[in-house]
Design an enzyme around this catalytic site. Structure first.
Site, mmCIF file in Angstrom:
data_model
loop_
_atom_site.group_PDB
_atom_site.id
_atom_site.type_symbol
_atom_site.label_atom_id
_atom_site.label_comp_id
_atom_site.label_asym_id
_atom_site.label_seq_id
_atom_site.Cartn_x
_atom_site.Cartn_y
_atom_site.Cartn_z
ATOM 1 N N HIS A 254 -2.830 7.123 0.257
ATOM 2 C CA HIS A 254 -3.068 5.741 0.691
ATOM 3 C C HIS A 254 -3.967 5.005 -0.301
ATOM 4 O O HIS A 254 -3.653 3.894 -0.743
ATOM 5 C CB HIS A 254 -3.715 5.769 2.078
ATOM 6 C CG HIS A 254 -4.026 4.425 2.645
ATOM 7 N ND1 HIS A 254 -3.222 3.787 3.552
ATOM 8 C CD2 HIS A 254 -5.080 3.580 2.436
ATOM 9 C CE1 HIS A 254 -3.740 2.611 3.872
ATOM 10 N NE2 HIS A 254 -4.881 2.466 3.214
ATOM 11 N N GLU A 255 -5.079 5.623 -0.656
ATOM 12 C CA GLU A 255 -6.011 4.971 -1.580
ATOM 13 C C GLU A 255 -5.431 4.862 -2.983
ATOM 14 O O GLU A 255 -5.749 3.917 -3.724
ATOM 15 C CB GLU A 255 -7.354 5.706 -1.601
ATOM 16 C CG GLU A 255 -8.064 5.780 -0.251
ATOM 17 C CD GLU A 255 -8.221 4.434 0.435
ATOM 18 O OE1 GLU A 255 -8.285 3.405 -0.266
ATOM 19 O OE2 GLU A 255 -8.285 4.401 1.679
ATOM 20 N N HIS A 258 -3.639 1.576 -3.173
ATOM 21 C CA HIS A 258 -4.562 0.487 -3.497
ATOM 22 C C HIS A 258 -4.922 0.507 -4.987
ATOM 23 O O HIS A 258 -4.906 -0.523 -5.667
ATOM 24 C CB HIS A 258 -5.851 0.635 -2.683
ATOM 25 C CG HIS A 258 -5.739 0.244 -1.256
ATOM 26 N ND1 HIS A 258 -5.329 -1.010 -0.856
ATOM 27 C CD2 HIS A 258 -6.009 0.932 -0.116
ATOM 28 C CE1 HIS A 258 -5.354 -1.078 0.473
ATOM 29 N NE2 HIS A 258 -5.755 0.083 0.944
ATOM 30 N N GLU A 284 -2.509 -3.725 1.353
ATOM 31 C CA GLU A 284 -2.106 -2.680 2.281
ATOM 32 C C GLU A 284 -0.611 -2.380 2.184
ATOM 33 O O GLU A 284 -0.179 -1.274 2.497
ATOM 34 C CB GLU A 284 -2.477 -3.065 3.712
ATOM 35 C CG GLU A 284 -3.974 -3.070 3.999
ATOM 36 C CD GLU A 284 -4.629 -1.715 3.816
ATOM 37 O OE1 GLU A 284 -3.930 -0.690 3.969
ATOM 38 O OE2 GLU A 284 -5.830 -1.674 3.530
#
Length: 489
Positions: A254-255, A258, A284
């Site tokens: 997930h990170e 980003h 997101e």
């Protein structure tokens, strides 16, 4: 120098200083000594005072007025610079500085309260944060207080738009959840110890698979995973629970989503208003599509299963198909960041209603825990067993990020649109994922979206990449198709 050149020189120094402030925040949440909390709060407050003075420098208004844009980039820089100046100028320097100081202190107090399961240790500080955010919203508002705060994270969005979107999404998500949970044979949760060092090695392998540039970043541990930075210094964090390896692995992926957005922005935009992701909803979209549509796909989990066997030996899952079902197991758990794709948006809908009530004064901080627990039981069918599984689980409110939570669901919606278009335009995505690389997909995302940074407004950014206006329909169709296949509906 022309007015435009003077403006961009001023913005460049301001952006550089903002990166320094962001790095102080990264340090505080990763490796800063515990005793430094109050000192760090003063450092951050002092830097915010300097930044606020630069952002409200009256010369900005003059430079913007006198500048004449000759390109799309220059026009967008002038637009964003003017918007930023007008917004910052409404906030008194005293309030900006006090918010920076308090939220720096509050983050540490929240972490202590969470670890000790002690809401009383945090609530007085949270009440101060909410009071200051209400004051900030009043300074910024031209109507709705919550909309004024949401503008920081998703420019142009309103609570009415978000609420209407949630009203359209909720029935189909709940109906699909009930069908899934009604299936007699459910995937089992893993029940084994996965050592921290081995999890972190696997997390680095996953980050590499998704294209994270290690020469421009690093991986550290934090209480609440986050990504920090832009350009050539973009750092990621994760957390480890030795009984729950997906917490670490999918937080990392997930990170990385980003981080890859920030690493992928055109270097020519560095230190300008275009040099960061355009909104948190668009941000997101990158983290969620990396994590879910790509990271939880059958192709990638098949590859990951083999890596898990190599790293951990027999961990109680018989084959790749069972592992894919395990990764996508639907269960009404407490923790948002660990939630399956069906329950995740229900977490956000709850937080959206609660934080809006806090900002508008319909809910007081003293009543927040009870309101959270009551709503959670109604939405998820289970009672909150401890504060760290309840309102203390997320860092956002402690650091004043009111208006941020809706962008997670917007990100899911945007990711659904991007995924639909990407699958229609790119061949070989699953074949590559099965070999442990997301490159065909991430190359498309970089070309269609990431490289453009803040060049276009949020919804226009998604529409430009997809060729159609964003809506929740592609996400809902993806969820229904995916979970119907996994659960044999």
């Amino acid at each position: 120098m022309s007015a435009y050149a003077e403006l961009t020189a001023h913005l460049r120094e301001t952006e550089a200083l903002s990166y320094v402030a962001e790095r102080l925040g990264w340090d505080q949440e990763t490796i800063m000594p515990r005793a430094a909390t109050e000192q760090r709060a003063e450092e951050i407050a002092a830097l915010e005072s300097v930044l606020h003075a630069r952002r409200t420098d009256p010369r900005i208004e003059d430079w913007v007025t006198r500048s004449e844009a000759t390109t799309e980039v220059e026009a967008r820089v002038l637009d964003l610079a003017g918007r930023s100046y007008n917004r910052a100028s409404r906030i008194p320097a005293r309030l900006a500085t006090e918010l920076a100081r308090l939220t720096s202190l509050s983050q540490g107090i929240w972490a202590e309260a969470r670890a000790a399961e002690d809401p009383a240790h945090f609530l007085p500080t949270l009440a101060q944060v909410v009071a200051l955010k209400r004051e900030e919203a009043a300074c910024l508002s031209e109507g709705d207080l919550y909309d004024a705060l949401m503008e920081d994270y998703e420019p142009g969005a309103t609570h009415r738009q978000i609420g209407a979107m949630f009203d359209r999404m909720r029935p189909r998500i709940v109906a699909l959840r009930e069908k899934v949970l009604g299936v007699a044979s459910q995937p089992k949760a893993m029940d084994q110890v996965f050592p921290e060092a081995a999890q972190l090695r696997m997390a680095r392998i996953c980050a590499t698979a998704f294209g994270y540039d290690w020469t421009a970043g690093r991986l550290d541990l934090a209480v609440h995973p986050f990504s920090s930075g832009s350009g050539r210094d973009v750092r990621i964090t994760t957390r480890v629970v030795e009984s729950e390896p997906f917490n670490c692995l999918y937080s990392t992926i997930h990170e990385v989503g980003h981080a890859c957005y920030e690493q992928g922005i055109d270097p020519a935009y560095a230190f300008t208003p275009l040099g960061r992701g355009v909104s948190m909803g668009v941000h997101e979209s990158q983290s969620r599509i990396y994590e879910n549509q790509l990271g939880r796909s059958a192709a990638f989990t098949g590859w990951l299963y083999q890596r898990m066997v190599e790293g951990f030996g027999d961990f109680g899952v018989a084959d790749a198909e069972s592992f894919h079902a395990c990764v996508n197991r639907v269960s009404p758990g407490y923790i948002r960041t660990e939630a399956d794709e069906l329950h995740y948006n229900l977490h956000i809908m709850m937080r959206f209603d609660l934080e809006r009530a806090l900002i508008t004064g319909k809910l007081e901080v003293a009543d927040l825990e009870e309101a959270w627990n009551t709503r959670f039981e109604a939405d998820f069918g289970v009672k909150v067993d401890r504060p760290s599984h309840g309102f203390l689980q997320d860092v956002h409110w402690s650091v004043g990020l009111f208006g941020y939570f809706p962008t997670y669901s917007l990100g899911n919606v945007y990711a659904g649109c991007l995924h639909k278009t990407m699958r229609s335009e790119v061949d070989g995505i699953d074949a590559a994922l099965a070999e442990g690389t997301a490159k065909p997909a991430t190359d498309w995302l970089r070309e269609k979206l990431q490289v453009h940074g803040g060049l276009r407004p949020p919804r226009e950014t998604i529409a430009h990449a997809c060729g159609f206006e964003p809506s929740e329909a592609p996400l809902l169709e993806y969820l229904e198709e995916k979970f119907s296949a996994i659960y044999g509906l």
